[in-house]
Design an enzyme around this catalytic site. Structure first.
Site, PDB file in Angstrom:
ATOM      1  N   ILE A  25       0.807  -1.219   0.000  1.00  0.00           N
ATOM      2  CA  ILE A  25       0.000   0.000   0.000  1.00  0.00           C
ATOM      3  C   ILE A  25       0.843   1.274   0.000  1.00  0.00           C
ATOM      4  CG2 ILE A  25      -2.047  -1.075   0.990  1.00  0.00           C
ATOM      5  CD1 ILE A  25      -1.263  -0.169   3.682  1.00  0.00           C
TER       6      ILE A  25
ATOM      7  N   ASP B 180     -16.515   4.752  15.453  1.00  0.00           N
ATOM      8  CA  ASP B 180     -16.408   4.483  16.886  1.00  0.00           C
ATOM      9  C   ASP B 180     -17.486   3.453  17.194  1.00  0.00           C
ATOM     10  OD1 ASP B 180     -16.504   4.376  19.635  1.00  0.00           O
ATOM     11  OD2 ASP B 180     -16.464   6.535  19.953  1.00  0.00           O
ATOM     12  N   HIS B 181     -17.084   2.204  17.452  1.00  0.00           N
ATOM     13  CA  HIS B 181     -18.072   1.131  17.553  1.00  0.00           C
ATOM     14  C   HIS B 181     -19.039   1.344  18.713  1.00  0.00           C
ATOM     15  CE1 HIS B 181     -15.153  -0.479  20.523  1.00  0.00           C
ATOM     16  NE2 HIS B 181     -16.202  -1.051  21.052  1.00  0.00           N
TER      17      HIS B 181
ATOM     18  N   HIS C  75     -14.749   6.893  23.260  1.00  0.00           N
ATOM     19  CA  HIS C  75     -15.997   6.280  23.700  1.00  0.00           C
ATOM     20  C   HIS C  75     -16.718   7.086  24.779  1.00  0.00           C
ATOM     21  CE1 HIS C  75     -14.552   3.104  21.300  1.00  0.00           C
ATOM     22  NE2 HIS C  75     -13.918   2.414  22.220  1.00  0.00           N
TER      23      HIS C  75
END
Length: 519
Positions: free
Chosen positions: A95, A186-187, A249
């Protein structure tokens, strides 16, 4: 997730870091579940990009093993898997090599011709952050970022190590992509219960009128982990609890709890309201860090009958590490709604229970009409929004105990998502990947919000790095953290609200965990 499945545009999902752990454990299981639920477009293709020695068949087999372990839907049958895996491709590439991107561009053009139309393009960077700039440059110089409405780039945390490094990453992304094309994932924001914070507040007239300083005493946000550093020592040694959990979070949760009602439920307005909260959070100066922030590092202890080592004894951790595995903070939001209401945030590893929740503690009653013997002050009125492990909402209040005497006792009203809807909630990644493919940025963080979070935390980071802790390790594994966290909240005469345990099987009422030093 939406109750119906609107027709989606043809989509090519380009996954950089296709052979990595994130792709294997989280992204592909989520995509497979979306496929099973018929949320993926009929014309859909995944192109995995990595330098590892895979081919299309071996990559598909690798993903099937990950899905078997991590998908909430279990082991895929052969027919379903064959149908899904036909949409998987692999491109072995370096990459950092520009030719890799010209080859990718050719493959995307050919796919558009095959489908007789221009597909949506999602470039997901499941790679270490130091590669973000190289990938953005490669995509940009291959003209893969110019289709502003069709091309989206997705980046995972950590978004930098500090304010300066975040600005460097953001500048590299913005050089080729517009802000509307950048999805910072952001899970935590993809969890069903997190999204339902907005529904709880703004779809129910009984909550919003009391969601302010007149009725709320304080708010505590807890993300407690029983695990130690596990296999993440290389990352965690350079991060710590403040960078790993609070910067993204916990501050996102604070914004959702404290934000003003949106005018319309769209990405632009909701992100503006969250940004208003970031502007209103009172900065903590270097001189105030000791008063408003506490840190800890776990020592050896016992977890569920098993002895576990101290953080400094974990593999890959320096024997004199200054990395915090626990932190607690007190923030104040300086606006009309929240003036004088403290927000307490805490997170840590090797704590007694696994729990992520938001506790809203209401004011005490203004006049004590009941006799002292009734026991009114046994527990304050409290609303608990549980994020995990059992998603739901718990309202704690006082009620009279049956019998001839006036005895008050705390009781709970519980709402469980699984029981109410008789369905397993989609994973956070399923929700967020679905939103990315349909171009909905509501649950993603904007650059100004990430920068504001870094600005807010930089004084704390700088003070902690300039003044290594002299008492680490300062809490035993299996306890609720260091004494410094108790001192922090005791300044205002309060104590930490104990996390709420899931309701036991069989319908018996659940009880809160007992805090070792809680009042």
């Amino acid at each position: 997730m939406e109750p119906n499945h609107p027709q989606q545009q043809p989509t090519v999902f380009v996954l950089f870091g296709a052979g990595g752990d994130l792709s294997w454990r989280l992204i592909l299981p989520a995509l497979f579940n979306l496929y099973l639920d018929k949320y993926l477009p009929e014309q859909w293709l995944l192109i995995g990009v990595d330098r590892q020695d895979y081919d299309q068949h071996s990559l598909a087999q690798h993903y099937r093993e990950g899905i078997q372990q991590y998908s909430r839907r279990g082991i895929p049958d052969d027919k379903t898997w064959q149908s899904f895996s036909q949409a998987l491709r692999y491109q072995q590439a370096d990459i950092t090599d520009p030719t890799s991107y010209t080859q990718l561009a050719k493959a995307l053009v050919e796919q558009d011709k095959t489908w007789h139309g221009k597909a949506e393009r999602v470039f997901y960077l499941a790679t270490p952050p130091f590669l973000f700039a190289d990938i953005a440059k490669g995509l940009g110089e291959a003209n893969l970022a110019k289709a502003r409405q069709r091309a989206r780039i997705v980046v995972e945390k950590p978004l930098g190590h500090d304010l300066e490094s975040f600005r460097g990453i953001n500048q590299a992304l913005n050089h080729y992509f517009q802000e509307s094309q950048i999805y910072r994932i952001d899970h935590f924001l993809g969890k069903e219960t997190v999204q339902n914070i907005l529904a709880l507040r703004f779809a129910n007239p009984i909550f919003e009128p009391i969601w302010n300083r007149r009725y709320i005493d304080h708010i505590a946000i807890t993300v407690a982990e029983t695990l130690g550093v596990e296999h993440r020592a290389n990352y965690y040694e350079g991060a710590g609890a403040l960078r790993d959990m609070v910067q993204n979070h916990l501050l996102q949760l604070l914004c959702l709890v404290a934000m003003e009602p949106p005018v319309v439920f769209d990405a632009h307005d909701l992100r503006d309201r969250r940004m208003d909260v970031m502007h209103a959070i009172r900065p903590i100066s270097a001189e105030e860090v000791q008063r408003y922030a506490a840190r800890g590092q776990y020592g050896a202890g016992w977890m569920n009958g098993t002895q576990v080592p101290a953080y400094r004894e974990e593999k890959g951790v320096a024997p004199d590490s200054n990395t915090e595995t626990y932190c607690a903070l007190e923030f104040h939001v300086d606006n009309w709604r929240w003036q004088g209401v403290p927000f307490y945030l805490r997170t840590g590893k090797r704590l007694p229970v696994e729990a992520s929740e938001i506790s809203i503690r209401f004011q005490d009653i203004p006049h004590q009409a009941f006799p002292t013997s009734a026991g009114l002050n046994a527990q304050p009125a409290q609303l608990v929004i549980r994020l995990q492990p059992e998603e739901g909402i718990v309202l704690k209040f006082m009620a009279k105990q049956p019998g001839p005497h006036l005895v008050l006792r705390p009781v709970e009203m519980r709402f469980s998502y699984q029981e109410a809807f008789q369905a397993t909630s989609p994973t956070a990644y399923e929700t967020l990947l679905w939103d990315i493919m349909k171009g909905d940025a509501t649950l993603f963080t904007r650059a100004d919000q990430v920068e504001a979070a870094w600005r807010l935390l930089m004084p704390i980071l700088e003070v902690w790095e300039a003044n290594p802790a002299t008492d680490f390790p300062n809490y035993r594994a299996g306890t609720w953290g260091p004494e410094a966290a108790e001192v922090l909240i005791a300044h205002s005469g309060r104590s930490w609200l104990a996390p709420t345990l899931p309701e036991p099987k069989g319908g018996a009422p659940g009880k809160s965990t007992h805090h070792p030093r809680s009042a």
